[in-house]
Design an enzyme around this catalytic site. Sequence first.
Site, PDB file in Angstrom:
ATOM      1  N   ILE A  39      36.647  45.888  42.382  1.00 19.41           N
ATOM      2  CA  ILE A  39      36.977  46.856  43.437  1.00 19.41           C
ATOM      3  C   ILE A  39      38.460  46.780  43.829  1.00 19.41           C
ATOM      4  O   ILE A  39      39.021  47.760  44.325  1.00 19.41           O
ATOM      5  CB  ILE A  39      36.064  46.600  44.667  1.00 19.41           C
ATOM      6  CG1 ILE A  39      35.953  47.822  45.538  1.00 19.41           C
ATOM      7  CG2 ILE A  39      36.513  45.390  45.466  1.00 19.41           C
ATOM      8  CD1 ILE A  39      34.860  47.729  46.595  1.00 19.41           C
ATOM      9  N   HIS A 106      30.935  34.957  38.083  1.00 19.07           N
ATOM     10  CA  HIS A 106      31.536  36.149  37.474  1.00 19.07           C
ATOM     11  C   HIS A 106      32.743  35.746  36.652  1.00 19.07           C
ATOM     12  O   HIS A 106      33.566  34.945  37.080  1.00 19.07           O
ATOM     13  CB  HIS A 106      31.935  37.188  38.532  1.00 19.07           C
ATOM     14  CG  HIS A 106      32.647  36.627  39.714  1.00 19.07           C
ATOM     15  ND1 HIS A 106      31.990  35.945  40.720  1.00 19.07           N
ATOM     16  CD2 HIS A 106      33.954  36.633  40.054  1.00 19.07           C
ATOM     17  CE1 HIS A 106      32.879  35.556  41.629  1.00 19.07           C
ATOM     18  NE2 HIS A 106      34.078  35.952  41.238  1.00 19.07           N
TER      19      HIS A 106
END
Length: 152
Positions: A39, A106
Site C-alpha cells: 500500500i 511477508h
Amino acid sequence: MTIIDRILCRPCIFCAIADGSTPTTLIYKDDEIAAFNDINPAAETHILIVPIDHVKSVKTMTTDHIPLLEKMHQKGIDLLKERGHDPEQSRLGFHVPPFNTVDHLHLHVVGGVMKSNFRKLKYETGRMWYMDLTQLQTTLDKKRRLQEGARL
Ligand code: 5GP
Ligand code: ZN
C-alpha cells in the site's frame, strides 16, 4: 497479529487480504501463497508475498517452512522478471521483529528505483533488521542444530 489487534479483536489484515475478503487486488494466489502490491511502495515495484496460513514472523519459523519460503522467493523472482527488473539488483527480504509492522509473515519484493535513501537502508539485506532468504535459511538451520543439541 499484534497484541493490540488481539486485545481489540482486530483480525489479521494479511489473512483478510490473502483470503480475498478485502478490496486489495491479488496479483497471484494459489493454495499456499498470495501476492499483492504494498500500500505504501518503497520503490517502483513493491510486492508483498504471504503464506495463506497465518505464520507470525521469521522468529516463529522452523526448517519445516523452508520449502514454503523457497516458493515465496521464487514467485518474487518471477514477478520481478515479469516487470522487467533484474532480481540480482532487487531487494527481496523479511523485516525481523521488532523491525516489522505487520505480524503475518511477508516477503518484500522491491525492484526498480527506490523512493528515498531511508527506504534503501530499510530494505538493505545484511542489516540486523532485514534478512534475505539465504540468511533466514542459515538462521533456521542454526536454530534446529541448537535444539537437536539441547535434546542430546
Ligand atoms: P513490515 O514493516 O512489517 O516489514 O511491512 C509491512 C508492509 O505492509 C508495509 O510496507 C506496509 O506498507 C504494508 N501494508 C500495511 N498494511 C497494508 C494493507 O492494508 N494493504 C497493503 N497492500 N499493504 C499494507
Ligand atoms: Zn494473518
